[in-house]
Design an enzyme around this catalytic site. Structure first.
Site, PDB file in Angstrom:
ATOM      1  N   PHE A   1     -24.378  42.333  12.878  1.00 50.81           N
ATOM      2  CA  PHE A   1     -25.523  42.889  12.167  1.00 50.81           C
ATOM      3  C   PHE A   1     -26.716  42.843  13.129  1.00 50.81           C
ATOM      4  O   PHE A   1     -26.923  41.835  13.812  1.00 50.81           O
ATOM      5  CB  PHE A   1     -25.815  42.056  10.920  1.00 50.81           C
ATOM      6  CG  PHE A   1     -26.859  42.658  10.030  1.00 50.81           C
ATOM      7  CD1 PHE A   1     -26.540  43.716   9.188  1.00 50.81           C
ATOM      8  CD2 PHE A   1     -28.154  42.187  10.048  1.00 50.81           C
ATOM      9  CE1 PHE A   1     -27.511  44.286   8.373  1.00 50.81           C
ATOM     10  CE2 PHE A   1     -29.137  42.744   9.243  1.00 50.81           C
ATOM     11  CZ  PHE A   1     -28.816  43.799   8.398  1.00 50.81           C
TER      12      PHE A   1
ATOM     13  N   ASP B   1     -21.837  33.525  10.892  1.00 50.32           N
ATOM     14  CA  ASP B   1     -22.666  34.182   9.882  1.00 50.32           C
ATOM     15  C   ASP B   1     -21.747  34.525   8.713  1.00 50.32           C
ATOM     16  O   ASP B   1     -20.829  35.338   8.854  1.00 50.32           O
ATOM     17  CB  ASP B   1     -23.299  35.445  10.471  1.00 50.32           C
ATOM     18  CG  ASP B   1     -24.232  36.149   9.497  1.00 50.32           C
ATOM     19  OD1 ASP B   1     -23.973  36.084   8.271  1.00 50.32           O
ATOM     20  OD2 ASP B   1     -25.186  36.810   9.941  1.00 50.32           O
TER      21      ASP B   1
ATOM     22  N   TYR C   1     -27.957  36.398  -1.599  1.00 54.80           N
ATOM     23  CA  TYR C   1     -28.248  37.495  -2.531  1.00 54.80           C
ATOM     24  C   TYR C   1     -27.134  38.530  -2.620  1.00 54.80           C
ATOM     25  O   TYR C   1     -27.267  39.515  -3.345  1.00 54.80           O
ATOM     26  CB  TYR C   1     -29.571  38.186  -2.165  1.00 54.80           C
ATOM     27  CG  TYR C   1     -29.754  38.572  -0.723  1.00 54.80           C
ATOM     28  CD1 TYR C   1     -29.156  39.703  -0.199  1.00 54.80           C
ATOM     29  CD2 TYR C   1     -30.549  37.792   0.113  1.00 54.80           C
ATOM     30  CE1 TYR C   1     -29.334  40.053   1.125  1.00 54.80           C
ATOM     31  CE2 TYR C   1     -30.729  38.132   1.440  1.00 54.80           C
ATOM     32  CZ  TYR C   1     -30.125  39.264   1.941  1.00 54.80           C
ATOM     33  OH  TYR C   1     -30.294  39.604   3.267  1.00 54.80           O
ATOM     34  N   LYS C   2     -26.029  38.306  -1.930  1.00 52.91           N
ATOM     35  CA  LYS C   2     -24.892  39.221  -2.017  1.00 52.91           C
ATOM     36  C   LYS C   2     -23.901  38.673  -3.044  1.00 52.91           C
ATOM     37  O   LYS C   2     -24.134  38.753  -4.235  1.00 52.91           O
ATOM     38  CB  LYS C   2     -24.270  39.423  -0.638  1.00 52.91           C
ATOM     39  CG  LYS C   2     -25.206  40.143   0.345  1.00 52.91           C
ATOM     40  CD  LYS C   2     -24.528  40.365   1.679  1.00 52.91           C
ATOM     41  CE  LYS C   2     -25.341  41.243   2.611  1.00 52.91           C
ATOM     42  NZ  LYS C   2     -26.609  40.643   3.055  1.00 52.91           N
TER      43      LYS C   2
ATOM     44  N   ARG D   1     -19.661  52.796   1.954  1.00 53.51           N
ATOM     45  CA  ARG D   1     -19.308  51.382   1.884  1.00 53.51           C
ATOM     46  C   ARG D   1     -19.279  50.934   0.423  1.00 53.51           C
ATOM     47  O   ARG D   1     -20.244  51.148  -0.315  1.00 53.51           O
ATOM     48  CB  ARG D   1     -20.325  50.555   2.676  1.00 53.51           C
ATOM     49  CG  ARG D   1     -19.833  49.207   3.123  1.00 53.51           C
ATOM     50  CD  ARG D   1     -20.867  48.508   3.976  1.00 53.51           C
ATOM     51  NE  ARG D   1     -22.044  48.143   3.204  1.00 53.51           N
ATOM     52  CZ  ARG D   1     -22.797  47.064   3.427  1.00 53.51           C
ATOM     53  NH1 ARG D   1     -22.498  46.262   4.413  1.00 53.51           N
ATOM     54  NH2 ARG D   1     -23.843  46.801   2.693  1.00 53.51           N
TER      55      ARG D   1
END
Length: 401
Positions: A133, A202, A227-228, A376
């Protein structure tokens, strides 16, 4: 074919042991939400808890809540609630700051922990996941400048061949955010540690969707957002894992009053606290942190292994439905078919992907788009059902047909 797939979906939903958890989330029945790998849905317990914190703990108790309401201990207390979801024993995770800030702490801290290589060789190299990322790459580059290291991007699968006596730290994403590829955390970690370097992982796209096993696989440091798949809310605080064996020597590049051994002593010299508290920096973001704590209540009595099993079943079924509903040649699968190399998302390459996703969203199927041509879809087992998966594939077929 559509009728048989719909019937199978109904049967799978009826047998789903996690299906009852959906009622704990605020979700529109007319929407198929497949973007939980960007922002998890709202747990029903959160609004009431936040209202209580605002009205009573802040509004009435005021500063007394730091002690009377347990605000001060929240970063470690909530860290201990996350710990079993990533395979960590208590006392190794502290919650606070953003993922980016925690990546910086972890990478610089790892370099400082690494020490010298064989024969006193200088460890002056940081390896970073070449497909990482972007922010992780930016932070790793800054950490390399700060520590006098050379940053070298490598394919995660090549880490065992690339890590060497000059490597201090290796930063890898557990799941690739574009493709959904699950990297070999046990094998890569073993190779990194075997070379005398430290492994930093990560977990943003894996925690809450699959088993991680931080302690079992002897990971050194790890970071992740909440938050995912953990459904903590937009911008909810991230977390930092520091393995117990490293805590006494962990030297954070961001020492703050909250990580001081005597935070209220207000002494000019810094003396680090013991344990995971060394990962704290400044005053915790209490409103977001306590919203996160409330959201973690949905995990009570939930097995991560059951979540992983459903994740694989959902993604398998979605791919089967895509093959049935989407005209041949319209999409290309980017996510590995192999379960051992798949996270909890499916990425499809598609011409005009941006407009295709906009059409899907307008028809009640919410996924997301990654430039230049990737659709996605994230599958959160706590609230996504099989009938929704079949509908999503059917709508995708209608859009592309």
């Amino acid at each position: 074919m559509s009728e048989s797939l719909a019937a199978r979906a109904a049967a799978l939903d009826a047998a789903d042991e996690l299906g009852k958890l959906r009622e704990q989330f605020v979700l529109d029945e007319g929407v198929v939400y497949l973007d939980g790998n960007s922002l998890g849905a709202l747990p029903r317990a959160v609004p009431g808890r936040v209202a209580e914190v605002v009205a009573h703990e802040w509004g009435e108790l005021l500063i007394r809540s730091w002690t009377e309401s347990g605000w001060w201990e929240a970063p470690e207390r909530i860290g201990d609630r996350i710990a079993p979801l990533v395979g960590a024993a208590p006392g190794q995770i502290v919650v606070g700051d953003s993922t980016s800030v925690n990546v910086f702490k972890a990478v610089v801290g790892a370099v400082r922990l690494a020490g010298a290589g064989p024969g006193g060789a200088v460890r002056d190299e940081i390896l970073v996941d070449a497909s990482t990322f972007p922010t992780d790459g930016y932070i790793a580059e800054s950490a390399a400048r700060m520590t006098g290291c050379r940053l070298r991007p490598v394919d995660p699968a090549s880490v065992p061949d690339e890590v060497g006596p000059r490597t201090a730290a290796v930063l890898v994403n557990h799941v690739d955010y574009r493709s959904g590829r699950l990297q070999d955390l046990p094998g890569i970690t073993a190779a990194v540690r075997g070379a005398g370097a430290l492994a930093v992982w990560d977990l943003c796209h894996s925690a809450g969707a699959l088993s991680v096993g931080l302690d079992a696989h002897e990971v050194d440091l790890a970071v992740g957002c909440t938050y995912k798949y953990l459904n903590g809310g937009p911008g909810s605080p991230a977390y930092l894992y520091v393995a117990a064996r490293h805590q006494a020597a962990f030297d954070s590049p961001l020492p703050g009053w909250n990580s001081h051994a005597e935070p209220f002593g207000m002494r000019p010299g810094f003396e680090p606290a013991q344990g995971a508290l060394r990962g704290r920096v400044g005053t915790p973001d209490i409103l977001s942190m306590l919203a996160l704590e409330a959201s973690l209540g949905v995990w009570s009595d939930v097995s991560v292994d059951a979540v992983r099993a459903k994740s694989l079943a959902l993604t398998d079924f979605f791919l089967e439905c895509v093959r049935a509903h989407v005209p041949a040649g319209q999409v290309e699968l980017l996510t590995p078919s192999d379960h051992a190399a798949r996270g909890s998302q499916i990425a499809l390459r598609c011409a005009g992907a941006s407009s295709v996703m906009a059409s899907l969203i307008s028809r009640g199927v919410i996924g997301d788009y990654r430039a230049p041509d990737v659709l996605r879809f994230g599958f959160t087992p706590l609230y996504v059902g099989f009938a929704e998966v079949e509908r999503a594939a059917r709508v995708l077929g209608d859009v592309l047909g």
